[in-house]
Enzyme design. Structure first.
Site, PDB file in Angstrom:
ATOM      1  N   ARG A 170    -124.257 -12.163 -54.939  1.00  0.00           N
ATOM      2  CA  ARG A 170    -125.854 -12.220 -55.138  1.00  0.00           C
ATOM      3  C   ARG A 170    -126.425 -12.187 -53.753  1.00  0.00           C
ATOM      4  NH1 ARG A 170    -125.113 -16.864 -59.674  1.00  0.00           N
ATOM      5  NH2 ARG A 170    -124.837 -15.299 -61.229  1.00  0.00           N
ATOM      6  N   TYR A 225    -128.220  -6.963 -62.291  1.00  0.00           N
ATOM      7  CA  TYR A 225    -126.787  -6.996 -62.099  1.00  0.00           C
ATOM      8  C   TYR A 225    -126.359  -8.452 -61.259  1.00  0.00           C
ATOM      9  CZ  TYR A 225    -126.623  -3.739 -58.102  1.00  0.00           C
ATOM     10  OH  TYR A 225    -127.017  -2.981 -57.152  1.00  0.00           O
ATOM     11  N   GLU A 226    -125.411  -8.691 -61.427  1.00  0.00           N
ATOM     12  CA  GLU A 226    -124.741  -9.869 -60.740  1.00  0.00           C
ATOM     13  C   GLU A 226    -125.563 -11.296 -61.042  1.00  0.00           C
ATOM     14  OE1 GLU A 226    -123.084  -9.590 -57.023  1.00  0.00           O
ATOM     15  OE2 GLU A 226    -122.535  -7.452 -57.205  1.00  0.00           O
ATOM     16  N   GLY A 227    -125.802 -11.293 -62.241  1.00  0.00           N
ATOM     17  CA  GLY A 227    -126.740 -12.173 -62.794  1.00  0.00           C
ATOM     18  C   GLY A 227    -128.437 -11.797 -62.914  1.00  0.00           C
TER      19      GLY A 227
END
Lengths: 259, 375
Positions: free
Chosen positions: B239, B358-360
């Site tokens: 993140r 993306y990535e949460g």
């Protein structure tokens, strides 16, 4: 093999201010870059290090902030960096500069010396050749290609306006390079990260012990009286008539200048 | 930021100007993975920035890596995410959880850039709800037999080493998830269809398929059942990389729009002389600076704190929303020209959107942050 690369940090602008007293450039407060011709000299040395194995030593003469440029050299894999810096060396013309550089180079005893053809601030192209003369070693200027490197000699192309010469020279020797010789690599992250852990050897006149009359502004036979941009003035003469008259007028104007 | 970071920033800026910026429009337009750019990044030793020299890395810190993603993304978000996925998602799990043998075999070539890395957690029915993994790994005679599929995998097809997650015990939910290191050539491992995306179109995003892939036990990363924890802490780090990408996109858009509004003339003056433009630019610059503070703080937290989930979530949430806001404003200030593909700001606006997903997603970041606030 030991290779010395002579490099110069130069101002990155054409709008330079000039010291009215001394007639020399005011460098403080101006963005600085590696002199373009010197970038190819450095790349040439680094390529020889890769192909033949060599210790690459960068030498620059300048104010303390020139150390920034030397850090960037470390970031590209240079082995050692030397900063020649002393208020006594300031204001040097090419004569005093080459005298100082040659003294510093003698301490290193390199096999091969690279220098850029000329610096964009002075445009003299004199320092490299003068250093070679003072060291009493052969020189090849305007190198545009490295053809072959052996343990005791180098073959290069010397570029003229309309032809090239291929020349072989034994070490020790000095070469001045054209910017077109090679494109300087990027720094690499690992070397750049370590660049501040490496020492920059600072050489002042207590180390070189040169006579005051041979260094700096006082040791410079070239005294710049005035530096200025010459205003271009053009006289306009209108010629009336047809094409015949125009051709005649042009030819008669040009005639005095043609042998 | 110290003098070392400033020198690296100069490297990244020169690299971006010469290698990345000239082809950013082309790789977006043609959806081409920038293979040559990756080779140049390898030469500049950008593939293992925050990992130790003894494992082939550069021995620098997380901020040094974050600055690389930021600078690359100013010109090209595709290039930024290739580096981020490789470094934060591909290499990190091996660095943090791998055995010495795994580090020598996989981390060293990743850091040297001889191999490209990727990370595969998401499945068609397991996005934010990662516990819904359907991919299974069954232990048989010294091998795990892995069957299933993954989707939306960044660097897929170009990566050589994949960190993948599979259920070793389907009855245990998140506690049944285990991490594995896969090589692209393992029999039964195939790359599926490539996604056509709104943005970061030069990056490769594909499906992965596993048909009874035999994975040696020594390729299991960490203990059985520890995969979910590995995935979550890896994503915490990832993140920060995506936050840096978002920050770069935003700054890149601001740089473009500042130049444009100075040169664009309407009503006999440059549009930068109108207060509407000035106020918009002020808001953009302020949001970007705030995002930068959060991103750099998170990078520092990763190097100095045991847990940096909240810092990473805040950085990603704020930087990605800043990227979306700033690029949208940039297109608006460009007017009609901004909507055309002649100018880079519409690409930046399309690229910005993925950073909120993306990535949460931003919603996941809010879950992480609120959990910390309410603790």
């Amino acid at each position: 093999m030991k290779i010395v690369v002579l490099m110069k940090q130069v101002p990155n602008t054409t709008e330079m201010l000039i010291d009215k007293e001394t007639g020399t450039l005011i460098r403080t407060g101006v963005d600085s870059i590696m002199n373009p011709d010197d970038t190819s000299a450095l790349e040439a040395a680094l390529k020889i290090k890769q192909s033949n194995g060599a210790e690459v030593i960068v030498i620059t003469m300048g104010p303390p902030q020139a150390a920034n440029m030397l850090r960037e050299c470390y970031g590209r894999g240079v082995d050692h960096a030397i900063l020649i810096s002393d208020p006594a060396f300031a204001g040097a013309d090419t004569w005093a500069t080459s005298n100082t550089l040659a003294a510093a180079i003698k301490r290193v005893q390199p096999d091969l010396i690279f220098a850029g053809r000329q610096a964009i601030d002075g445009d003299t192209a004199q320092v490299g050749p003068q250093v070679a003369e003072r060291l009493n070693i052969p020189q090849i200027t305007y190198v545009s290609k490295i053809v072959e490197v052996t343990s005791d000699s180098i073959v290069v192309k010397k570029h003229y306006e309309d032809f090239d010469e291929t020349l072989k020279v034994s070490f020790p020797c000095l070469l001045t390079t054209l910017e077109q010789l090679d494109h300087l690599r990027f720094m690499n992250v690992t070397s750049a990260w370590q660049a501040f852990d490496k020492p920059i050897e600072t050489v002042n006149n207590q180390v070189l012990m040169l006579d005051a009359k041979d260094i700096g502004l006082k040791g410079s036979p070239t005294q710049v009286r005035k530096t200025f941009t010459r205003p271009v003035s053009s006289e306009v003469k209108l010629i009336h008539g047809g094409s015949d008259e125009a051709v005649k007028a042009i030819l008669s104007t040009l005639a005095p200048y043609i042998q | 930021m110290n003098e070392k970071h400033l020198l690296l920033k100069k490297l990244y800026q020169q690299f971006t100007a010469e290698i990345v910026r000239p082809i950013a429009g082309y790789i977006d337009e043609e959806e081409v993975f920038p293979v040559e750019t990756v080779k140049e990044m390898v030469n500049a030793q950008m593939m293992g920035i925050p990992y130790p020299v003894k494992y082939g890395g550069s021995g620098a810190d997380t901020l040094a890596y974050v600055l690389a993603v930021e600078e690359l993304s100013k010109a090209c978000a595709t290039t930024g995410v290739i580096l981020s996925a490789h470094t934060s998602l591909g290499a990190h799990p091996i660095y943090a959880y791998g055995t010495e043998e795994q580090k020598q075999k996989y981390l060293v070539p990743l850091n040297k850039g001889e191999k490209l890395g990727a990370f595969a957690l998401t499945e068609p029915n397991a996005g934010t709800d990662a516990a819904g993994q359907k991919t299974t790994a069954i232990l048989k005679d010294g091998y795990y037999e892995i069957t299933g599929s993954k989707i939306f995998i960044t660097n897929a097809g170009y990566a050589d080493i994949y960190i993948i997650f599979a259920m070793t015990d389907i009855t245990k939910g998140t506690k049944g998830i285990t991490a594995f290191i896969l090589e692209k050539d393992m029999p039964g491992f195939t790359i599926g269809k490539k996604e056509k995306k709104l943005g970061i179109r030069g990056s490769s995003t594909c499906e992965l398929m596993f048909d009874r892939v035999k994975v040696p036990v020594e390729n299991r990363l960490g203990a059985e059942g520890k995969g979910f924890g590995i995935a979550m802490t890896t994503l915490d780090g990832g993140r920060i990389g995506i936050a840096a990408q978002a920050l770069g996109i935003a700054q890149g858009a601001l740089d473009e729009v500042v130049a444009y509004t100075k040169s664009r003339k309407q009503f006999n003056r440059s549009i930068s002389q109108f207060q509407n433009t000035q106020f918009k630019l002020a808001d953009m610059a302020t949001q970007i600076e705030a995002a930068r503070c959060l991103v750099y703080k998170a990078a520092n937290a990763k190097d100095t704190q045991k847990n940096f989930s909240t810092e990473a979530a805040m950085a990603k949430l704020f930087a990605s929303e800043t990227a979306m806001n700033v690029t949208t404003m940039a297109v608006q200030l460009y007017g009609g020209y901004g909507y055309t593909r002649e100018y880079p700001v519409e690409r930046m606006m399309r690229d910005a959107k993925i950073t909120e997903i993306y990535e949460g997603t931003s919603e996941v970041q809010r879950m992480v942050i609120s959990a910390s606030v309410l603790r």
